[in-house]
Design a protein around this motif. Structure first.
Motif, PDB file in Angstrom:
ATOM      1  N   UNK A 169       0.835  -1.203   0.000  1.00  0.00           N
ATOM      2  CA  UNK A 169       0.000   0.000   0.000  1.00  0.00           C
ATOM      3  C   UNK A 169       0.865   1.245   0.000  1.00  0.00           C
ATOM      4  N   UNK A 170       1.905   1.238   0.826  1.00  0.00           N
ATOM      5  CA  UNK A 170       2.792   2.403   0.866  1.00  0.00           C
ATOM      6  C   UNK A 170       3.533   2.550  -0.455  1.00  0.00           C
ATOM      7  N   UNK A 171       3.930   1.441  -1.038  1.00  0.00           N
ATOM      8  CA  UNK A 171       4.648   1.499  -2.311  1.00  0.00           C
ATOM      9  C   UNK A 171       3.756   2.093  -3.394  1.00  0.00           C
ATOM     10  N   UNK A 172       2.476   1.798  -3.343  1.00  0.00           N
ATOM     11  CA  UNK A 172       1.562   2.320  -4.339  1.00  0.00           C
ATOM     12  C   UNK A 172       1.313   3.799  -4.198  1.00  0.00           C
ATOM     13  N   UNK A 173       1.576   4.374  -3.028  1.00  0.00           N
ATOM     14  CA  UNK A 173       1.291   5.788  -2.825  1.00  0.00           C
ATOM     15  C   UNK A 173       2.521   6.672  -2.970  1.00  0.00           C
ATOM     16  N   UNK A 174       3.698   6.088  -3.106  1.00  0.00           N
ATOM     17  CA  UNK A 174       4.916   6.886  -3.211  1.00  0.00           C
ATOM     18  C   UNK A 174       5.881   6.171  -4.132  1.00  0.00           C
ATOM     19  N   UNK A 175       6.151   6.765  -5.299  1.00  0.00           N
ATOM     20  CA  UNK A 175       6.958   6.064  -6.291  1.00  0.00           C
ATOM     21  C   UNK A 175       8.360   5.764  -5.791  1.00  0.00           C
ATOM     22  N   UNK A 176       8.962   6.640  -4.969  1.00  0.00           N
ATOM     23  CA  UNK A 176      10.304   6.368  -4.456  1.00  0.00           C
ATOM     24  C   UNK A 176      10.292   5.176  -3.507  1.00  0.00           C
ATOM     25  N   UNK A 177       9.178   4.965  -2.841  1.00  0.00           N
ATOM     26  CA  UNK A 177       9.069   3.854  -1.902  1.00  0.00           C
ATOM     27  C   UNK A 177       8.925   2.532  -2.636  1.00  0.00           C
ATOM     28  N   UNK A 178       8.311   2.547  -3.810  1.00  0.00           N
ATOM     29  CA  UNK A 178       8.065   1.308  -4.532  1.00  0.00           C
ATOM     30  C   UNK A 178       9.364   0.560  -4.794  1.00  0.00           C
ATOM     31  N   UNK A 179      10.420   1.274  -5.104  1.00  0.00           N
ATOM     32  CA  UNK A 179      11.697   0.619  -5.370  1.00  0.00           C
ATOM     33  C   UNK A 179      12.374   0.153  -4.092  1.00  0.00           C
ATOM     34  N   UNK A 180      11.929   0.650  -2.920  1.00  0.00           N
ATOM     35  CA  UNK A 180      12.609   0.340  -1.683  1.00  0.00           C
ATOM     36  C   UNK A 180      11.810  -0.465  -0.694  1.00  0.00           C
ATOM     37  N   UNK A 181      10.878  -1.302  -1.156  1.00  0.00           N
ATOM     38  CA  UNK A 181      10.055  -2.090  -0.244  1.00  0.00           C
ATOM     39  C   UNK A 181      10.384  -3.575  -0.393  1.00  0.00           C
ATOM     40  N   UNK A 182      10.418  -4.287   0.753  1.00  0.00           N
ATOM     41  CA  UNK A 182      10.738  -5.713   0.715  1.00  0.00           C
ATOM     42  C   UNK A 182      10.101  -6.420   1.907  1.00  0.00           C
ATOM     43  N   UNK A 183       9.562  -7.607   1.674  1.00  0.00           N
ATOM     44  CA  UNK A 183       9.011  -8.448   2.735  1.00  0.00           C
ATOM     45  C   UNK A 183       9.527  -9.868   2.522  1.00  0.00           C
ATOM     46  N   UNK A 184       9.950 -10.517   3.606  1.00  0.00           N
ATOM     47  CA  UNK A 184      10.422 -11.906   3.524  1.00  0.00           C
ATOM     48  C   UNK A 184       9.779 -12.737   4.630  1.00  0.00           C
ATOM     49  N   UNK A 185       9.646 -14.031   4.385  1.00  0.00           N
ATOM     50  CA  UNK A 185       9.147 -14.976   5.383  1.00  0.00           C
ATOM     51  C   UNK A 185       9.915 -16.275   5.204  1.00  0.00           C
ATOM     52  N   UNK A 186      10.354 -16.870   6.332  1.00  0.00           N
ATOM     53  CA  UNK A 186      11.068 -18.141   6.237  1.00  0.00           C
ATOM     54  C   UNK A 186      11.040 -18.876   7.575  1.00  0.00           C
ATOM     55  N   UNK A 187      11.265 -20.193   7.519  1.00  0.00           N
ATOM     56  CA  UNK A 187      11.439 -20.975   8.734  1.00  0.00           C
ATOM     57  C   UNK A 187      12.768 -20.585   9.357  1.00  0.00           C
ATOM     58  N   UNK A 188      12.856 -20.622  10.694  1.00  0.00           N
ATOM     59  CA  UNK A 188      14.118 -20.254  11.348  1.00  0.00           C
ATOM     60  C   UNK A 188      14.667 -21.440  12.143  1.00  0.00           C
ATOM     61  N   UNK A 189      15.933 -21.379  12.580  1.00  0.00           N
ATOM     62  CA  UNK A 189      16.559 -22.495  13.291  1.00  0.00           C
ATOM     63  C   UNK A 189      15.936 -22.804  14.655  1.00  0.00           C
ATOM     64  N   UNK A 190      15.138 -21.896  15.220  1.00  0.00           N
ATOM     65  CA  UNK A 190      14.522 -22.121  16.529  1.00  0.00           C
ATOM     66  C   UNK A 190      13.228 -22.927  16.413  1.00  0.00           C
ATOM     67  N   UNK A 191      12.898 -23.387  15.214  1.00  0.00           N
ATOM     68  CA  UNK A 191      11.694 -24.186  15.041  1.00  0.00           C
ATOM     69  C   UNK A 191      10.453 -23.361  14.796  1.00  0.00           C
ATOM     70  N   UNK A 192      10.612 -22.089  14.535  1.00  0.00           N
ATOM     71  CA  UNK A 192       9.478 -21.204  14.272  1.00  0.00           C
ATOM     72  C   UNK A 192       9.620 -20.567  12.907  1.00  0.00           C
ATOM     73  N   UNK A 193       9.018 -19.402  12.781  1.00  0.00           N
ATOM     74  CA  UNK A 193       9.096 -18.657  11.536  1.00  0.00           C
ATOM     75  C   UNK A 193       9.536 -17.233  11.816  1.00  0.00           C
ATOM     76  N   UNK A 194      10.114 -16.631  10.807  1.00  0.00           N
ATOM     77  CA  UNK A 194      10.504 -15.230  10.865  1.00  0.00           C
ATOM     78  C   UNK A 194       9.859 -14.512   9.686  1.00  0.00           C
TER      79      UNK A 194
END
Length: 179
Positions: free
Chosen positions: A18-43
């Motif tokens: 949503x923020x990326x859609x409202x500000x063109x400079x932000x669109x190039x600088x947005x990132x989201x990641x999800x992965x399993x972690x070594x503690x047996x959970x997720x990050x």
């Protein structure tokens, strides 16, 4: 727990998109990641940044992490700079234990042509619901050099206590202003 993290992942993704859609400079600088972690959970983590047309800018990064025992940690940092060199940084970290306990720490540092502010503190709630809080704050007026140092604490036995001390530019203690 996985449902909670998938919901948080979705919320972080939507806010970044949503923020990326409202500000063109932000669109190039947005990132989201999800992965399993070594503690047996997720990050789940996300970051975004933006630059203003007159030299200012802002950035933020946040994460949520779980482990196999049901503990969850959330952390974030946000910062900005104005075109006239005003700047601020805010951080926070919260841990919820599988027993229901919570620990939170946060702080802010800000400065600009009018002065500076620094505050930090947090709270702890144990599994039985007992709460303690503490916050330290220092502010300095750039024009006069006068400063304020305060501390506020809370616990269920003594309630809220607050101390405040003010100083002039030479470091001598002075009366704190009233409202």
């Amino acid at each position: 727990m996985k449902t909670l993290l998938n919901t948080l992942y979705f919320c972080i993704s939507v806010s970044v998109i949503a923020a990326a859609g409202t500000h063109s400079a932000l669109a190039a600088g947005a990132r989201v990641v999800q992965h399993d972690n070594p503690a047996g959970g997720q990050t789940v983590g996300g970051s975004r940044h933006a630059a203003g047309p007159n030299g200012g800018g802002a950035a933020q990064r946040g994460f949520v992490r779980s482990d196999a025992e049901g503990n969850v940690q959330k952390g974030n940092v946000r910062m900005f700079r104005t075109p006239n060199d005003g700047q601020a940084l805010r951080f926070g970290n919260t841990v919820r234990g599988s027993d229901g306990s919570v620990q939170h720490q946060s702080g802010v540092r800000a400065s600009g042509d009018k002065g500076s502010l620094q505050t930090s503190g947090g709270y702890q709630r144990d599994a039985e619901g007992n709460l303690t809080q503490n916050r330290d704050t220092t502010m300095t007026n750039a024009q006069t050099g006068n400063s304020y140092q305060g501390n506020t604490q809370y616990n269920k036995d003594s309630g809220v206590t607050h101390t405040a001390t003010c100083f002039d530019a030479s470091g001598a203690e002075i009366a704190c202003p009233t409202r």
